[in-house]
Design an enzyme around this catalytic site. Structure first.
Site, PDB file in Angstrom:
ATOM      1  N   LYS A  15     110.878  16.748 -12.858  1.00  0.00           N
ATOM      2  CA  LYS A  15     111.408  15.411 -12.554  1.00  0.00           C
ATOM      3  C   LYS A  15     110.326  14.515 -11.928  1.00  0.00           C
ATOM      4  CE  LYS A  15     114.741  16.800  -9.795  1.00  0.00           C
ATOM      5  NZ  LYS A  15     114.441  18.237  -9.744  1.00  0.00           N
ATOM      6  N   ARG A  90     122.278  14.717  -5.766  1.00  0.00           N
ATOM      7  CA  ARG A  90     122.272  16.183  -5.874  1.00  0.00           C
ATOM      8  C   ARG A  90     123.634  16.788  -5.595  1.00  0.00           C
ATOM      9  NH1 ARG A  90     116.362  16.763  -4.644  1.00  0.00           N
ATOM     10  NH2 ARG A  90     115.749  18.918  -4.892  1.00  0.00           N
ATOM     11  N   ARG A 124     102.703  25.926  -7.865  1.00  0.00           N
ATOM     12  CA  ARG A 124     102.505  24.481  -7.759  1.00  0.00           C
ATOM     13  C   ARG A 124     101.685  24.178  -6.509  1.00  0.00           C
ATOM     14  NH1 ARG A 124     107.655  20.481  -7.812  1.00  0.00           N
ATOM     15  NH2 ARG A 124     108.180  21.334  -5.775  1.00  0.00           N
ATOM     16  N   ARG A 157     103.698  23.751  -0.802  1.00  0.00           N
ATOM     17  CA  ARG A 157     104.814  23.258   0.026  1.00  0.00           C
ATOM     18  C   ARG A 157     105.547  24.439   0.647  1.00  0.00           C
ATOM     19  NH1 ARG A 157     108.155  19.126  -3.736  1.00  0.00           N
ATOM     20  NH2 ARG A 157     109.850  20.257  -2.761  1.00  0.00           N
TER      21      ARG A 157
HETATM   22  P1  AMP Z   1     112.539  17.859  -3.922  1.00  0.00           P
HETATM   23  O1  AMP Z   1     111.148  17.394  -3.653  1.00  0.00           O
HETATM   24  O2  AMP Z   1     113.337  16.878  -4.746  1.00  0.00           O
HETATM   25  O3  AMP Z   1     112.592  19.250  -4.487  1.00  0.00           O
HETATM   26  O4  AMP Z   1     113.280  17.918  -2.491  1.00  0.00           O
HETATM   27  C1  AMP Z   1     112.815  18.734  -1.467  1.00  0.00           C
HETATM   28  C2  AMP Z   1     113.915  18.994  -0.451  1.00  0.00           C
HETATM   29  O5  AMP Z   1     114.352  17.759   0.116  1.00  0.00           O
HETATM   30  C3  AMP Z   1     115.173  19.616  -1.017  1.00  0.00           C
HETATM   31  O6  AMP Z   1     115.081  21.030  -1.131  1.00  0.00           O
HETATM   32  C4  AMP Z   1     116.201  19.206   0.043  1.00  0.00           C
HETATM   33  O7  AMP Z   1     116.071  19.959   1.226  1.00  0.00           O
HETATM   34  C5  AMP Z   1     115.760  17.790   0.356  1.00  0.00           C
HETATM   35  N1  AMP Z   1     116.395  16.806  -0.548  1.00  0.00           N
HETATM   36  C6  AMP Z   1     115.787  16.026  -1.490  1.00  0.00           C
HETATM   37  N2  AMP Z   1     116.665  15.255  -2.117  1.00  0.00           N
HETATM   38  C7  AMP Z   1     117.876  15.541  -1.593  1.00  0.00           C
HETATM   39  C8  AMP Z   1     119.201  15.088  -1.843  1.00  0.00           C
HETATM   40  N3  AMP Z   1     119.466  14.163  -2.787  1.00  0.00           N
HETATM   41  N4  AMP Z   1     120.206  15.617  -1.097  1.00  0.00           N
HETATM   42  C9  AMP Z   1     119.973  16.535  -0.137  1.00  0.00           C
HETATM   43  N5  AMP Z   1     118.759  17.017   0.139  1.00  0.00           N
HETATM   44  C10 AMP Z   1     117.710  16.526  -0.575  1.00  0.00           C
END
Ligand code: AMP
Length: 210
Positions: A15, A90, A124, A157
């Site tokens: 994404k 999400r 990654r 990360r």
């Molecule tokens: P991502 O970089 O999109 O994988 O997001 C990393 C982390 O941020 C996720 O594992 C969640 O802990 C938090 N996070 C990101 N987007 C959301 C969302 N829409 N709702 C809840 N937590 C989120």
């Protein structure tokens, strides 16, 4: 052309990578809740402090925090701006809140199997400064360990460690997967295979948008 677009898919489905390419090509704003939250953690804001404990565990940050954050961002862009949402919504609650604010035109669902996701995420490497992403095998940086775009040292990360990745995939299945049916029922969902070359996937996504 569709201008209000959600990128849906499990963690590691591409994404972020595809969202960057689409936003560059189409001139749309890419809004990534993950990037926003990591920035808040880096800046030590109240939101960052609250979000960090959930993120490090691979859990979702509570809906109310995320919904407020996203509403403010979308409002600040103005109604005419094209947007690509990466990592939001999400949950069904987030999708309902989004639907009250924006008429979504298209939901692009990137489909990738779990084994491939684990391989992608654990290998990654991310730039903590400009958020660029690399992969040790598929997309290595030109200079090992450093970002091609801004030269900062790349990091793994916290939530890309294997045990946390497995937790994130479980959280995805339980909370986010229902959104596929949710948007299918609204006639907005297009599923695109998220495996193959980055450029081929990009072309398939563009076909659905243009
Ligand atoms: P991502 O970089 O999109 O994988 O997001 C990393 C982390 O941020 C996720 O594992 C969640 O802990 C938090 N996070 C990101 N987007 C959301 C969302 N829409 N709702 C809840 N937590 C989120």
């Amino acid at each position: 052309m569709k201008t209000k677009i959600i990128l849906l898919g499990p963690p590691g489905s591409g994404k972020g990578t595809q969202g960057d390419k689409l936003s560059e090509e189409l001139g749309f704003a890419k809004l990534s809740t993950g990037d926003m939250l990591r920035e808040a953690v880096r800046d030590g804001t109240l939101l960052g402090l609250k979000a960090k404990e959930y993120m490090d565990k691979g859990a979702l940050v509570p809906n109310d925090l995320i919904i407020t954050l996203m509403k403010e961002k979308i409002t600040s862009l103005g109604a005419g701006m094209g947007i690509i949402l990466d990592g939001f919504p999400r949950t069904v609650e987030q999708a309902n809140a989004l639907g009250e604010q924006v008429d979504i035109d298209l939901v692009l669902n990137l489909d990738v199997e779990d084994k491939e996701l684990v391989n992608r995420l654990t290998k990654r490497r991310t730039c903590p400064k400009c958020n660029a992403v690399f992969h040790l095998e598929y997309n290595p940086p030109k200079k090992t360990g450093f970002c091609d775009k801004c030269g900062s040292a790349l990091v793994l990360r916290n939530d890309d460690r294997e045990e946390t990745v497995l937790r994130r995939l479980k959280v995805y299945r339980e909370n986010t997967l229902p959104l596929i049916k949710y948007y299918e029922k609204k006639g907005l969902l297009v599923t695109v295979q998220g495996v193959g070359s980055i450029d081929d996937i990009f072309e398939n996504l563009k076909k659905a948008i243009l």
